[in-house]
Enzyme design. Structure first.
Site: not given
Length: 1206
Positions: A447, A564, A587, A701-702, A839, A862
């Site tokens: 991870d 965002f 930004k 998961g990013d 995963k 996770n």
């Protein structure tokens, strides 16, 4: 141009969204059925037979009996039914007081060796075939079963304590109109609970109300995803207004209809029916088990899912029984030994049949009074030899292996170099059965968040109006502070003002300290940096922001907050200054900001150069800009914004379009560079493991940009790698599939061409969406329909099949194998935006296709499924939660400890276990086969070559301790050399130290030793005469000499195999020999014979035989001939055929080289939405959460190496 240019590709027409987590784990049946209906309507296929969906999940508040109605019961066995709603008690233990003995014995007798020895014990009770007393088998069997049972009991008691601790946690439950403290285990679906600050959430709960305004509740999700930044949850407005008091909650009787329990952490769909009104429910209304209440004094909720139905438990995956490769190989070898045993016994039984027919029946002095036929006597002889030669299948092998593993686990626990003092966290081996597997790892699946990184952001550098600050700490801090105080450069003031104003951070005043709570760690780092430079964010309301600018306080009116999202990659805020001026601050990522800059914006080129420098250092970059807006322009835009805000269809797309209109012609101020702090030693650990030929895959998961950035930071990705993305991989796999289809022999041969033929290193970065697309991991029912449709089309049409879809399961499997082959050609693999189940699927895929030993390491819930799926699961124990640790096999606090766990402890454990097993098989063959040679001289009559008590104690006392100590303490090289030369790890991956070749070498070595042990004393006893004129050529004297020769030989043989000598080893070898002679003289004494005349029959045999000098010479000759060939072979191997360890120890330490990198890094916003909706709605927070000697004993004596010479 960077060498890591993206590989050219042709994507499919419908490409997966890289930003979306592609859940396909536990979709409910109605979702699947609706999609199947859609497929059928498009393709006009006959409707498949799909049954009606099962009844949904239904809960009545404050009504426990509602869930016990007949329609909510399910059959468990025959006519026995129970409620389909799980209780809240968690059970991970295996035994209780009544089931321990029967269940444990049942499990132990599932081992073939234990069952085999139980059958032997039964055979030994039968007088006609018993050739050995029953205690020769009973004593070792009871020891084995007893020691294993004690170990299992200790392990299960620990599970009992953990379960008891969790189940006995307390929370307040509304019963009979009052809140009472109740244990978690007594919670039921439909209960109303009250939770307080810092309480763990006991079940999946619908938030009803809280002490914060607008029913806000902040939770820490570290147990779920490893992230320490808080998330906010919101109750429905109607429940918050009407359910604050105890009596109001007691009258609450709403009906909840929702989805059935599943493992989707990002989704919840339900409806609340109350007072004839329906209210929609989603994940924002849910508090999930495993999270922790923060920043909220009190909140109330309704239990929706309990116990094993909760999402965190559903994500745990199945608990798999893990066995090492050596375990499996050892079982096959035991089967091989058993086959050899049967063949030997059958041959000896046949020999006895012919011997009795030709000799035994004709010799009057051999008549035993039993009129058995020769064939029947041969049958009895077969079972007699099964009993005699049973030690070929070593009963003590398994218990010895367990003792060694237990000791090796303790050494891991006691290793001070794996102890993390900052958190007082030692390493912990949570299993005792997998240690040697640590020395055979080929793939590591890791991870990212909390495992490779600390999830802590640090403001490192910045560039303002073309000038870069931060090459040294003095320049960054002191120079900037002096510029700000002097107010000479207005752009520097504007830079930090923007950082203090343009964000969605929440603030809490805690005493004299301001505590910031950000949706992402990046934003928290930027606001903190602005605070450090004199622009302190103080507070915010629905329409104002107050900051402290150096020495005076200013309040700005917030006109709009443009939050965002993953498509915009930026955020903006429109403010009215105290002097009436309207300004937009923005930004975002440089790729989107530069497209929106005004043509006259200054310093674009110099800022771009600074961004490239920041990117080379793998810092996360963010561009800052602003724009002044006239009142008329704002009024026109505000009308459009208001209309878009209330749009009922495609609201987000409409808002994005309106945002685009105002976010243009921006003026660049500068850029920031943030370091996503890696844990200490991560790059060095990855580099060292790579040298050991261990492949590391990152599964996270990013977002893709974030994962890729960390890949460069930890040097998993390097400057000279060519990166391939999902669309590239899809095209390559599709081409391979087409090639296989066009080849007439495609299904009968395996294509071995490489996917990447160009020279150089390759890397694979793939998202979860592409992973599903490539591996055809769609929803199961939909996939079955698709395969059915494609097969039908392929059969009824002459057109070639679609190359993007499989025609059958064989093609799907081949596609998956092709993907694994392609990934294994890459030097690095990163899978991002993947679900917990994906995963686990990736790990399972590599295990299945490569037959490789895998290790998974993670820190959050996770990662639990992945940890359980891999051969070895490692949990990071830190501030991120304990779910991963509780499901892991090994746990420690820092990723860098993985290097020592594998290269030192894993490698040592593997070498020790292999050496132990090779020697153990050898000493049992050498011991047992003496009976075989003796059979040729006793008419194959099942007569033993040794005294009975020697047979009983041989494996228990006389030869066990030295080999146990080798299995516990031996080292071919010390830990420093093991870490210095990672190539020493390769023999474990290749399995070269214990395999069938080594097994047969041990077999032939044992045959040779048994031959010498029998025939040299036999020759010495043929025609001899003692000093007293008597010939001690009796059977008992021969047994004493053969046994003495064997004991000395096997104990000196383990001395030759010992690489690391300590006093304990020296004592064990000499002590075992001394113990043998001491016990032998005792049991051969006249005194014990008088007490037990039938049990101890070798009266005076030892003293009579060993007083003869020539018998001592016979023993010395036997031992010398047994050991001399081994000494010669070991000398030749070390000089002519050195091992990997011998070669590596001769090498010099390589010089360290540092390679350059050129890398554009992306700023990472929160993966979920920010706090803009919350701020704009006026829902502010009142309070803010508080930010939050192990003694080691050396287990190897530090002594000089001891060389034992014959």
């Amino acid at each position: 141009m960077s060498a890591r240019a993206r590989a050219a590709s042709q994507g499919s027409l419908e490409e997966p969204d890289d930003e979306v987590v592609p859940y396909s784990d536990d979709e409910t049946d109605d979702e699947l059925q609706s999609e199947d209906d859609l497929d059928r309507s498009e393709d006009q296929l006959p409707e498949p037979e799909i049954g009606p969906p099962p009844p949904g999940w239904s809960i009545r508040a404050n009504d426990r009996e509602y869930c016990n109605q007949p329609q909510f019961k399910k059959k468990v066995f025959l006519c026995i039914k129970k409620s389909r709603y799980s209780g809240n008690a968690i059970k991970t233990y295996k035994y209780n007081f009544f089931t321990f003995l029967p269940l444990n014995l049942y499990e132990q007798f599932k081992r073939v060796a234990n069952l085999y020895f139980l059958c032997l014990l039964i055979l030994q009770i039968i007088p006609q075939i018993s050739t050995l007393p029953w205690y020769t088998t009973l004593v070792p069997l009871v020891l084995v079963l007893g020691i294993t049972a004690i170990k299992d009991l200790v392990d299960d008691l620990a599970r009992h304590r953990m379960d008891k601790e969790i189940n006995n946690r307390r929370c307040d439950v509304l019963l009979n109109g009052r809140f009472v403290a109740t244990r978690w285990m007594n919670l039921q679906v439909g209960d109303v609970v009250r939770l307080k600050k810092n309480d763990f959430i006991p079940a999946d709960i619908l938030l009803l109300s809280s002490s914060n305004p607008n029913s806000l509740c902040y939770v820490e999700t570290a147990e779920l995803d490893g992230e320490t930044n808080l998330k906010f949850k919101m109750g429905l407005k109607v429940t918050d207004e009407r359910l604050q008091e105890e009596d109001q909650l007691a009258r609450f009787n709403a009906l909840i209809l929702c989805e059935e329990p599943n493992n989707r952490l990002d989704k919840f769909v339900g409806t609340m029916i109350w007072d004839s009104q329906s209210y929609p429910l989603d994940l924002d209304n849910m508090l999930l088990r495993g999270c922790k209440i923060r920043n909220t004094d009190v909140c109330h909720g309704l239990v929706i899912f309990a116990g094993n139905d909760t999402k965190i438990m559903r994500n745990g995956g199945k608990t798999r029984f893990k066995r090492t490769r050596i375990d499996k190989l050892m079982n096959y070898m035991v089967y091989t030994i058993f086959v050899l045993l049967v063949l030997l016994c059958a041959g000896l039984a046949i020999g006895h049949t012919y011997w009795y027919e030709s000799i035994g029946s004709k010799a009057w002095y051999l008549y035993d009074g039993l009129n058995y036929s020769s064939s029947y006597r041969g049958f009895l002889s077969f079972w007699g030899y099964i009993i005699i030669l049973n030690t070929m299948v070593p009963i003590s092998l398994y218990v010895s292996v367990e003792v060694i593993r237990l000791g090796q686990s303790k050494f891991i626990n006691w290793d001070l170099q794996m102890y993390y003092a900052d958190k007082d966290k030692p390493a912990k081996a949570r299993t005792t059965t997998l240690n040697e597997q640590l020395g055979q790892i080929e793939y590591i699946f890791s991870d990212k968040t909390g495992t490779l990184t600390q999830n802590i952001m640090a403001f490192k550098k910045c560039t303002i109006t073309g000038r870069t600050y931060g090459e040294t700490n003095h320049q960054l801090y002191h120079f900037l502070v002096s510029c700000i105080r002097s107010k000479k450069d207005p752009q520097i003031l504007e830079f930090f003002k923007l950082l203090s104003l343009c964000h969605t951070v929440m603030v809490e005043q805690k005493g004299d300290e301001l505590v910031y709570q950000a949706a992402s760690p990046d934003e928290g780092a930027l606001v903190t940096a602005a605070c450090n430079f004199g622009f302190v964010f103080l507070s915010r309301t629905q329409d104002t922001i107050t900051i402290m600018e150096m020495d005076h306080e200013e309040t700005y009116e917030m006109l709009a907050l443009l939050d965002f999202n993953s498509d915009r990659k930026r955020m903006s805020i429109i403010l009215r200054f105290p002097d009436g001026k309207i300004r937009l601050y923005c930004k975002g990522a440089d790729t989107v900001i530069y497209q929106r800059l005004d043509a006259n914006s200054k310093d674009k080129e110099t800022t771009q150069e600074a961004l490239d420098i920041f990117a080379n250092e793998t810092l996360r970059t963010l561009c800052l800009c602003y724009k002044d807006i006239s009142q008329a322009e704002y009024d026109a835009w505000a009308q459009k914004h208001q209309a878009a805000s209330v749009s009922m269809g495609n609201r987000e797309e409409v808002l994005d379009t309106v945002y685009e209109e105002i976010e243009k012609n921006l003026l660049l101020i500068g850029a920031t560079a943030i370091e996503d702090k890696l844990q200490d030693g991560v790059p060095e650990t990855i580099a060292k493991l790579a040298k050991a030929d261990i492949k590391i895959w990152v599964l996270t998961g990013d977002k893709k940009e974030t994962a890729e950035n960390i890949g460069y930071s930890c040097q998993l990705l390097t400057d000279d790698m060519k990166i391939h993305y999902g669309e590239d991989v899809n095209v390559q796999l599709r081409n391979r599939q087409t090639q296989r289809r066009n080849d007439p022999q495609g299904r009968n041969k395996k294509l071995k061409e490489l996917f990447f033929t160009e020279p150089g290193k390759n890397a694979l970065v793939i998202t979860g969406g592409w992973l599903n697309e490539i591996l055809y991991e769609k929803k199961k029912k939909r996939r079955r329909l698709r395969l059915k449709k494609l097969r039908k089309r392929h059969t009824n049409s002459s057109n070639p099949p679609d190359s993007s879809q499989p025609v059958d399961d064989w093609e799907k499997e081949k596609r998956q194998e092709d993907f694994v082959d392609m990934a294994c050609e890459c030097s690095a693999v990163i899978c991002c935006r993947v679900t917990p189940k994906q995963k686990a699927n990736v790990v399972s895929l590599v295990k299945r296709c490569k037959k490789a030993v895998t290790l998974s390491i993670g820190d959050g819930a996770n990662d639990v499924n992945m940890i359980k799926t891999a051969d070895i699961g490692v949990g990071i124990s830190g501030q991120e939660g304990m779910q991963a640790v509780m499901s892991s096999d090994y746990a420690f606090a820092q990723f860098r400890y993985l290097e020592r766990l594998l290269l030192v402890h894993g490698r040592w454990s593997y070498i020790r276990m292999c050496k132990f097993l090779r020697y153990f098989f050898y000493k049992n063959f050498a011991f047992t086969l003496v009976h075989f040679w003796f059979s040729f001289f006793n008419g194959f009559s099942s007569q033993t070559a040794y005294e009975d008590w020697f047979i009983t104690l041989y494996n228990v006392c006389y030869s066990s301790l030295p080999v146990l100590l080798v299995g516990l303490l031996d080292q071919d090289v010390n830990d420093k050399i093991s870490l210095r030369f990672p190539k020493l790890y390769l023999p474990g991956q290749q399995g070269s130290l214990f395999n069938y070749k080594n097994f047969f070498i041990s077999l032939f070595h044992g045959i040779f030793t048994s031959l010498m042990t029998f025939f040299i004393p036999y020759g010495a006893f043929l025609q001899t005469m003692g000093q007293d004129g008597e010939a001690p050529s009796d059977y008992q004297s021969f047994a004493v000499v053969a046994a003495s020769s064997l004991i000395i030989t096997v104990n000196l043989q383990i001395s030759l195999n010992t690489s690391y000598w300590t006093f304990v080893n020296f004592f064990a070898v000499l002590g075992s020999i001394a113990l043998y002679f001491g016990v032998m003289f005792d049991i051969h004494s006249a005194g014990i014979h008088v007490i037990f005349p039938t049990t101890f029959t070798f009266t005076g045999a030892a003293s009579n035989a060993l007083r003869q000098p020539y018998l001592w010479l016979t023993i010395i000759l036997t031992v010398g001939i047994c050991l001399l060939p081994i000494i010669c072979i070991q000398f030749l191997y070390q000089t002519i055929w050195p091992s990997v360890g011998d070669k590596e120890k001769k090498k010099k330490k390589p010089a360290f080289q540092r390679g350059g990198r050129s890398r554009r890094s992306a700023y990472a916003f929160s993966h979920s939405r920010g706090y803009a909706d919350l701020i704009a709605s006026g829902r502010s927070i009142r309070q803010r959460p508080v930010i939050q000697d192990y003694i080691y004993t050396e287990y190897i004596l530090n002594l000089d190496h001891f060389l034992f010479l014959l």
